[in-house]
Write a protein that holds these residues in place. Structure first.
Motif, PDB file in Angstrom:
ATOM      1  N   SER A 168      50.898   1.218  19.568  1.00  0.00           N
ATOM      2  CA  SER A 168      51.722   0.464  20.509  1.00  0.00           C
ATOM      3  C   SER A 168      51.231  -0.979  20.591  1.00  0.00           C
ATOM      4  O   SER A 168      50.033  -1.229  20.801  1.00  0.00           O
ATOM      5  CB  SER A 168      51.668   1.122  21.892  1.00  0.00           C
ATOM      6  OG  SER A 168      52.340   0.326  22.846  1.00  0.00           O
ATOM      7  N   GLU A 169      52.148  -1.918  20.396  1.00  0.00           N
ATOM      8  CA  GLU A 169      51.782  -3.325  20.468  1.00  0.00           C
ATOM      9  C   GLU A 169      51.342  -3.711  21.880  1.00  0.00           C
ATOM     10  O   GLU A 169      50.370  -4.446  22.059  1.00  0.00           O
ATOM     11  CB  GLU A 169      52.971  -4.187  20.029  1.00  0.00           C
ATOM     12  CG  GLU A 169      53.395  -3.993  18.583  1.00  0.00           C
ATOM     13  CD  GLU A 169      52.393  -4.572  17.605  1.00  0.00           C
ATOM     14  OE1 GLU A 169      51.620  -5.462  18.014  1.00  0.00           O
ATOM     15  OE2 GLU A 169      52.379  -4.134  16.438  1.00  0.00           O
ATOM     16  N   ASP A 170      52.044  -3.209  22.883  1.00  0.00           N
ATOM     17  CA  ASP A 170      51.703  -3.557  24.262  1.00  0.00           C
ATOM     18  C   ASP A 170      50.328  -3.019  24.645  1.00  0.00           C
ATOM     19  O   ASP A 170      49.533  -3.718  25.287  1.00  0.00           O
ATOM     20  CB  ASP A 170      52.772  -3.010  25.216  1.00  0.00           C
ATOM     21  CG  ASP A 170      54.131  -3.654  24.987  1.00  0.00           C
ATOM     22  OD1 ASP A 170      54.153  -4.789  24.449  1.00  0.00           O
ATOM     23  OD2 ASP A 170      55.159  -3.027  25.321  1.00  0.00           O
ATOM     24  N   GLU A 171      50.038  -1.776  24.240  1.00  0.00           N
ATOM     25  CA  GLU A 171      48.738  -1.199  24.561  1.00  0.00           C
ATOM     26  C   GLU A 171      47.616  -1.929  23.830  1.00  0.00           C
ATOM     27  O   GLU A 171      46.543  -2.177  24.390  1.00  0.00           O
ATOM     28  CB  GLU A 171      48.726   0.286  24.193  1.00  0.00           C
ATOM     29  CG  GLU A 171      47.432   1.015  24.519  1.00  0.00           C
ATOM     30  CD  GLU A 171      47.166   1.112  26.018  1.00  0.00           C
ATOM     31  OE1 GLU A 171      46.008   1.374  26.395  1.00  0.00           O
ATOM     32  OE2 GLU A 171      48.114   0.906  26.808  1.00  0.00           O
ATOM     33  N   ALA A 172      47.868  -2.297  22.565  1.00  0.00           N
ATOM     34  CA  ALA A 172      46.855  -3.035  21.805  1.00  0.00           C
ATOM     35  C   ALA A 172      46.598  -4.404  22.424  1.00  0.00           C
ATOM     36  O   ALA A 172      45.442  -4.844  22.532  1.00  0.00           O
ATOM     37  CB  ALA A 172      47.299  -3.180  20.355  1.00  0.00           C
ATOM     38  N   ASN A 173      47.653  -5.079  22.839  1.00  0.00           N
ATOM     39  CA  ASN A 173      47.477  -6.385  23.482  1.00  0.00           C
ATOM     40  C   ASN A 173      46.729  -6.260  24.803  1.00  0.00           C
ATOM     41  O   ASN A 173      45.936  -7.144  25.163  1.00  0.00           O
ATOM     42  CB  ASN A 173      48.840  -7.039  23.704  1.00  0.00           C
ATOM     43  CG  ASN A 173      49.468  -7.501  22.401  1.00  0.00           C
ATOM     44  OD1 ASN A 173      48.773  -7.847  21.452  1.00  0.00           O
ATOM     45  ND2 ASN A 173      50.798  -7.506  22.351  1.00  0.00           N
ATOM     46  N   ARG A 174      46.960  -5.179  25.518  1.00  0.00           N
ATOM     47  CA  ARG A 174      46.254  -4.988  26.790  1.00  0.00           C
ATOM     48  C   ARG A 174      44.753  -4.792  26.553  1.00  0.00           C
ATOM     49  O   ARG A 174      43.918  -5.347  27.278  1.00  0.00           O
ATOM     50  CB  ARG A 174      46.830  -3.781  27.523  1.00  0.00           C
ATOM     51  CG  ARG A 174      46.279  -3.595  28.939  1.00  0.00           C
ATOM     52  CD  ARG A 174      46.767  -2.295  29.532  1.00  0.00           C
ATOM     53  NE  ARG A 174      46.239  -1.156  28.794  1.00  0.00           N
ATOM     54  CZ  ARG A 174      45.003  -0.667  28.966  1.00  0.00           C
ATOM     55  NH1 ARG A 174      44.171  -1.234  29.839  1.00  0.00           N
ATOM     56  NH2 ARG A 174      44.592   0.373  28.268  1.00  0.00           N
ATOM     57  N   ILE A 175      44.400  -4.028  25.496  1.00  0.00           N
ATOM     58  CA  ILE A 175      42.984  -3.801  25.184  1.00  0.00           C
ATOM     59  C   ILE A 175      42.323  -5.093  24.719  1.00  0.00           C
ATOM     60  O   ILE A 175      41.196  -5.423  25.123  1.00  0.00           O
ATOM     61  CB  ILE A 175      42.858  -2.693  24.123  1.00  0.00           C
ATOM     62  CG1 ILE A 175      43.390  -1.367  24.681  1.00  0.00           C
ATOM     63  CG2 ILE A 175      41.411  -2.548  23.671  1.00  0.00           C
ATOM     64  CD1 ILE A 175      43.424  -0.245  23.657  1.00  0.00           C
ATOM     65  N   LEU A 176      43.025  -5.842  23.874  1.00  0.00           N
ATOM     66  CA  LEU A 176      42.454  -7.093  23.378  1.00  0.00           C
ATOM     67  C   LEU A 176      42.320  -8.127  24.488  1.00  0.00           C
ATOM     68  O   LEU A 176      41.373  -8.921  24.496  1.00  0.00           O
ATOM     69  CB  LEU A 176      43.321  -7.643  22.244  1.00  0.00           C
ATOM     70  CG  LEU A 176      43.360  -6.804  20.963  1.00  0.00           C
ATOM     71  CD1 LEU A 176      44.276  -7.447  19.935  1.00  0.00           C
ATOM     72  CD2 LEU A 176      41.967  -6.615  20.386  1.00  0.00           C
ATOM     73  N   ALA A 177      43.258  -8.151  25.412  1.00  0.00           N
ATOM     74  CA  ALA A 177      43.168  -9.089  26.531  1.00  0.00           C
ATOM     75  C   ALA A 177      41.936  -8.820  27.384  1.00  0.00           C
ATOM     76  O   ALA A 177      41.368  -9.742  27.991  1.00  0.00           O
ATOM     77  CB  ALA A 177      44.431  -8.997  27.384  1.00  0.00           C
ATOM     78  N   LYS A 178      41.483  -7.582  27.383  1.00  0.00           N
ATOM     79  CA  LYS A 178      40.314  -7.218  28.175  1.00  0.00           C
ATOM     80  C   LYS A 178      39.010  -7.485  27.430  1.00  0.00           C
ATOM     81  O   LYS A 178      38.005  -7.868  28.052  1.00  0.00           O
ATOM     82  CB  LYS A 178      40.408  -5.740  28.556  1.00  0.00           C
ATOM     83  CG  LYS A 178      39.227  -5.226  29.352  1.00  0.00           C
ATOM     84  CD  LYS A 178      39.394  -3.746  29.647  1.00  0.00           C
ATOM     85  CE  LYS A 178      38.181  -3.205  30.399  1.00  0.00           C
ATOM     86  NZ  LYS A 178      38.306  -1.735  30.671  1.00  0.00           N
ATOM     87  N   ASP A 179      39.017  -7.311  26.093  1.00  0.00           N
ATOM     88  CA  ASP A 179      37.764  -7.349  25.330  1.00  0.00           C
ATOM     89  C   ASP A 179      37.568  -8.618  24.510  1.00  0.00           C
ATOM     90  O   ASP A 179      36.465  -8.844  24.004  1.00  0.00           O
ATOM     91  CB  ASP A 179      37.695  -6.143  24.381  1.00  0.00           C
ATOM     92  CG  ASP A 179      37.696  -4.823  25.137  1.00  0.00           C
ATOM     93  OD1 ASP A 179      37.287  -4.825  26.314  1.00  0.00           O
ATOM     94  OD2 ASP A 179      38.109  -3.800  24.549  1.00  0.00           O
ATOM     95  N   VAL A 180      38.609  -9.430  24.321  1.00  0.00           N
ATOM     96  CA  VAL A 180      38.490 -10.625  23.480  1.00  0.00           C
ATOM     97  C   VAL A 180      38.369 -11.856  24.369  1.00  0.00           C
ATOM     98  O   VAL A 180      39.294 -12.162  25.141  1.00  0.00           O
ATOM     99  CB  VAL A 180      39.711 -10.763  22.548  1.00  0.00           C
ATOM    100  CG1 VAL A 180      39.639 -12.070  21.763  1.00  0.00           C
ATOM    101  CG2 VAL A 180      39.780  -9.577  21.598  1.00  0.00           C
ATOM    102  N   PRO A 181      37.250 -12.598  24.275  1.00  0.00           N
ATOM    103  CA  PRO A 181      37.131 -13.830  25.065  1.00  0.00           C
ATOM    104  C   PRO A 181      38.147 -14.876  24.601  1.00  0.00           C
ATOM    105  O   PRO A 181      38.377 -15.054  23.403  1.00  0.00           O
ATOM    106  CB  PRO A 181      35.693 -14.292  24.790  1.00  0.00           C
ATOM    107  CG  PRO A 181      34.977 -13.078  24.277  1.00  0.00           C
ATOM    108  CD  PRO A 181      36.004 -12.274  23.556  1.00  0.00           C
ATOM    109  N   GLY A 182      38.759 -15.572  25.532  1.00  0.00           N
ATOM    110  CA  GLY A 182      39.725 -16.608  25.212  1.00  0.00           C
ATOM    111  C   GLY A 182      41.089 -16.090  24.815  1.00  0.00           C
ATOM    112  O   GLY A 182      41.893 -16.835  24.246  1.00  0.00           O
TER     113      GLY A 182
END
Length: 293
Positions: free
Chosen positions: A36-50
């Motif tokens: 899921s693109e939305d779920e992946a973006n949510r995880i990256l928004a939490k773990d990727v700085p910036g």
């Protein structure tokens, strides 16, 4: 009394001021285990700085690169441990020794430990000869060989040679900038040229090995009427029949077209046609005279 000029003593350097050891930075790459693109973006928004500073296209590109990175898997790595006698010991790295050993087998396309040890020691001897015997450079060489995916031990051996030749060529080129004399620059320039030519030859050899003896034969058909040539490429792989086309005609083109053949008579009278008449008698040179004077 006259005052003496005293120079201030320089400040003593502390360990913090003299320390030039670079600090290693560790970047943790998250791998969203979801389609899921939305779920992946949510995880990256939490773990990727910036993450919030990236636009939509940059976020999509980052997600694609992370997924491609995960597909490539973990590369083969080793640890270099210094022996008491001054040599190096190559040890598998990672949480599982069995996994690390099997990845080395795959890297060198080997089914036993002997060729793995042979190729690994060859790399270590070369890197040690140029003062680059450290884990970073060694694992970089392993990463190159693994990325080329050798199909057999012959290709693995050639890839080890390719890495060493390329590294030696780059080292020769790096000496050109620091050369103070023209003969020195010429020496390193000629050496780099030979090594780069050798590296190119090794790449061509690897390409021929992977083609499996495939040959490209060009057949050129010339039309005398228009002066145009038609080139047809046929690919033949191995065997004795290379370069031969089935049902190939031996004619030169359209019948009746082409230069006339030259006859025996340059004036165009043609070749004499034989008849039923026999050959004429050759006259006797001395006639019917007797042999006495």
């Amino acid at each position: 009394m006259t005052a003496k000029n005293t120079k201030p003593k320089p400040a003593r350097r502390t360990k913090a001021a003299t320390s030039t050891q670079p600090q290693e930075r560790t970047v943790t790459i998250p791998f969203p285990d979801t389609d899921s693109e939305d779920e992946a973006n949510r995880i990256l928004a939490k773990d990727v700085p910036g993450w919030d500073k990236l636009d939509k296209d940059e976020r999509a590109e980052l997600l694609r690169l992370i997924r491609d990175h995960r597909k490539r898997g973990t590369p083969a790595k080793v640890k270099l441990i210094r022996k008491p006698d001054g040599g190096w010991s190559i040890e598998p790295a990672g949480k599982s020794e069995m996994l690390a050993v099997l990845k080395l087998h795959e890297t060198f396309s080997a089914n036993s430990i002997d060729p793995v040890n042979a190729r690994a020691n060859e790399l270590l001897k070369y890197l040690g000869s140029v003062g680059a015997d450290n884990e970073g450079r060694y694992n970089a060489a392993l990463s190159f060989i693994e990325s080329m995916a050798p199909r057999d031990q012959a290709e693995a051996l050639l890839l080890v040679q390719m890495y060493c030749t390329h590294d030696a060529a780059i080292r020769a080129l790096s000496q050109l900038g620091s050369a103070e004399w023209v003969p020195t620059a010429q020496t390193f320039g000629n050496l780099a040229t030979k090594l780069l030519r050798t590296s190119q030859g090794q790449m061509e050899t690897l390409a021929r090995m992977r083609r499996g003896g495939e040959q490209v034969v060009r057949h050129v058909h010339v039309d005398n009427r228009g002066g145009q040539a038609v080139i047809a490429e046929n690919v033949h792989t191995g065997g004795k029949g290379n370069g031969k086309i089935d049902d190939q005609s031996h004619a030169t083109g359209t019948a009746g077209i082409g230069p006339a053949l030259l006859g025996a008579d340059p004036f165009g009278n043609g070749v004499p046609i034989p008849s039923r008449e026999g050959p004429e008698a050759v006259p006797y040179a001395r006639g019917h005279e007797s042999g006495s004077a």
